[in-house]
Scaffold this motif. Structure first.
Motif, PDB file in Angstrom:
ATOM      1  N   ASN A  38     -13.525  -4.492   5.483  1.00 22.10           N
ATOM      2  CA  ASN A  38     -12.322  -4.970   4.790  1.00 22.10           C
ATOM      3  C   ASN A  38     -11.418  -3.819   4.347  1.00 22.10           C
ATOM      4  O   ASN A  38     -10.960  -3.756   3.199  1.00 22.10           O
ATOM      5  N   LEU A  39     -11.200  -2.876   5.253  1.00 24.32           N
ATOM      6  CA  LEU A  39     -10.322  -1.755   4.923  1.00 24.32           C
ATOM      7  C   LEU A  39      -8.903  -2.273   4.684  1.00 24.32           C
ATOM      8  O   LEU A  39      -8.423  -3.167   5.397  1.00 24.32           O
ATOM      9  N   PRO A  40      -8.219  -1.726   3.688  1.00 26.02           N
ATOM     10  CA  PRO A  40      -6.870  -2.228   3.376  1.00 26.02           C
ATOM     11  C   PRO A  40      -5.868  -1.850   4.455  1.00 26.02           C
ATOM     12  O   PRO A  40      -6.039  -0.872   5.182  1.00 26.02           O
ATOM     13  N   LYS A  41      -4.804  -2.644   4.548  1.00 29.82           N
ATOM     14  CA  LYS A  41      -3.729  -2.329   5.468  1.00 29.82           C
ATOM     15  C   LYS A  41      -2.956  -1.129   4.924  1.00 29.82           C
ATOM     16  O   LYS A  41      -2.655  -1.036   3.737  1.00 29.82           O
ATOM     17  N   ILE A  42      -2.639  -0.168   5.817  1.00 26.79           N
ATOM     18  CA  ILE A  42      -1.926   1.043   5.400  1.00 26.79           C
ATOM     19  C   ILE A  42      -0.451   0.716   5.213  1.00 26.79           C
ATOM     20  O   ILE A  42       0.207   0.204   6.140  1.00 26.79           O
ATOM     21  N   PRO A  43       0.112   0.993   4.032  1.00 26.48           N
ATOM     22  CA  PRO A  43       1.539   0.712   3.822  1.00 26.48           C
ATOM     23  C   PRO A  43       2.415   1.672   4.614  1.00 26.48           C
ATOM     24  O   PRO A  43       2.010   2.798   4.913  1.00 26.48           O
ATOM     25  N   ARG A  44       3.594   1.225   4.961  1.00 26.30           N
ATOM     26  CA  ARG A  44       4.544   2.056   5.701  1.00 26.30           C
ATOM     27  C   ARG A  44       5.014   3.184   4.800  1.00 26.30           C
ATOM     28  O   ARG A  44       5.565   2.969   3.726  1.00 26.30           O
ATOM     29  N   MET A  45       4.802   4.444   5.235  1.00 24.72           N
ATOM     30  CA  MET A  45       5.148   5.596   4.408  1.00 24.72           C
ATOM     31  C   MET A  45       6.025   6.585   5.164  1.00 24.72           C
ATOM     32  O   MET A  45       6.189   7.726   4.760  1.00 24.72           O
ATOM     33  N   THR A  46       6.569   6.178   6.309  1.00 28.92           N
ATOM     34  CA  THR A  46       7.450   7.052   7.084  1.00 28.92           C
ATOM     35  C   THR A  46       8.471   6.193   7.805  1.00 28.92           C
ATOM     36  O   THR A  46       8.238   5.019   8.090  1.00 28.92           O
ATOM     37  N   GLN A  47       9.611   6.795   8.107  1.00 29.40           N
ATOM     38  CA  GLN A  47      10.651   6.100   8.867  1.00 29.40           C
ATOM     39  C   GLN A  47      10.601   6.518  10.325  1.00 29.40           C
ATOM     40  O   GLN A  47      11.386   6.025  11.134  1.00 29.40           O
TER      41      GLN A  47
END
Length: 293
Positions: free
Chosen positions: A279-288
């Motif tokens: 159940n690893l968390p979804k990685i949030p968007r941190m780059t454009q």
């Protein structure tokens, strides 16, 4: 003259006819953190015979390193029994040498001084300790480097010194906890061969912890496969391949058969995975910056 054909049955019969040097009886280790408990090793029953080469393998968190530290006498165990030659382990002893993955040499001592340390602690004279150290430094092929310090050595050299420092005390059992894990593949292969040559020519039992399946098959008489959560013996595999072994053996069907078996034992059970990877968390968007073209 035709070489004698390898007979696995005879080979293992000869091993099992030797005295039992290490025996675990219902060995358990429970770590407590406040009100929480975690069973790292659960009810291990294991007999290791004199001059065996045992590899311990298993997924992360199965207790491989915990087992080696308990055998070394560095950590106590919670319950059960652990015997060397029928006597309970009650702390560290020169009869059980230890080599870690990290380079645990004294940085302020030369190669010779590092190897001399054990005999001096046992009460040997300086001359006797130096003679013993030089003998083992010659065996590991570092006589030209005996007056150098650890920071002047390569990783493979450092581990050879660590092995010599353990063996100079003439232990019955040599424990190795992923000793070649930090080495590059070429150096690792050379160290594996050097270790096999050492083992085949001296009176010692080796317990070798590794996460590398190929390494375990290449080195071991038997592989102890542990499962995690809690750490239990899932299976003990007899490596029925002739010795001496080399890298070419890894290309054979016999080696592949064993590798498939070990791979299944270590990785195939979905319900025994490390719970920290579930159940690893979804990685949030941190780059454009886009990864698509």
């Amino acid at each position: 003259m035709k070489a004698t054909e390898f007979n696995p049955s005879e080979y293992f019969d000869s091993i099992y006819a030797r005295p039992v040097i290490l025996e675990a009886k219902k060995l358990s280790q429970v770590f407590k953190h406040g009100k929480n408990e975690r069973t790292v090793l659960n009810q291990l029953d294991l007999k290791i015979h004199k001059r065996e080469f045992i590899c311990v393998i298993g997924p992360s968190g199965c207790g491989k390193s915990t087992f080696s530290r308990i055998v070394a006498g560095l950590d106590p165990y919670s319950s059960g029994a652990l015997l060397v030659d029928g006597k309970a382990i009650e702390g560290p002893s020169p009869e059980r040498g230890m080599v870690f993955q990290g380079y645990t040499l004294f940085p302020w001592k030369t190669v010779k001084e590092n190897v001399m340390f054990g005999p001096l602690m046992k009460g040997a004279s300086n001359a006797s300790a130096e003679a013993s150290a030089r003998e083992w430094i010659d065996i590991i092929g570092l006589e030209k480097y005996e007056n150098q310090y650890p920071h002047q050595l390569s990783g493979g050299m450092k581990q050879r010194v660590a092995i010599a420092r353990a063996l100079v005390n003439e232990p019955k059992i040599l424990l190795m906890d992923e000793p070649f894990g930090a080495l590059d593949p070429h150096t690792r292969q050379k160290m594996q061969k050097h270790l096999m040559d050492l083992w085949q020519n001296i009176d010692i039992t080796i317990i070798f912890v590794t996460h590398d399946m190929d390494e375990a098959i290449l080195l071991a008489d038997r592989i102890v496969a542990l499962k995690a959560n809690p750490g239990e013996i899932k299976e003990i595999i007899e490596v029925d391949l002739p010795r001496p072994r080399n890298a070419e053996l890894m290309l054979t069907p016999e080696f592949k058969r064993l590798r498939d078996r070990v791979d299944f034992l270590v990785h195939a059970q979905e319900d025994e995975r490390d719970p920290a990877l579930e159940n690893l968390p979804k990685i949030p968007r941190m780059t454009q910056v886009s990864t698509s073209k």
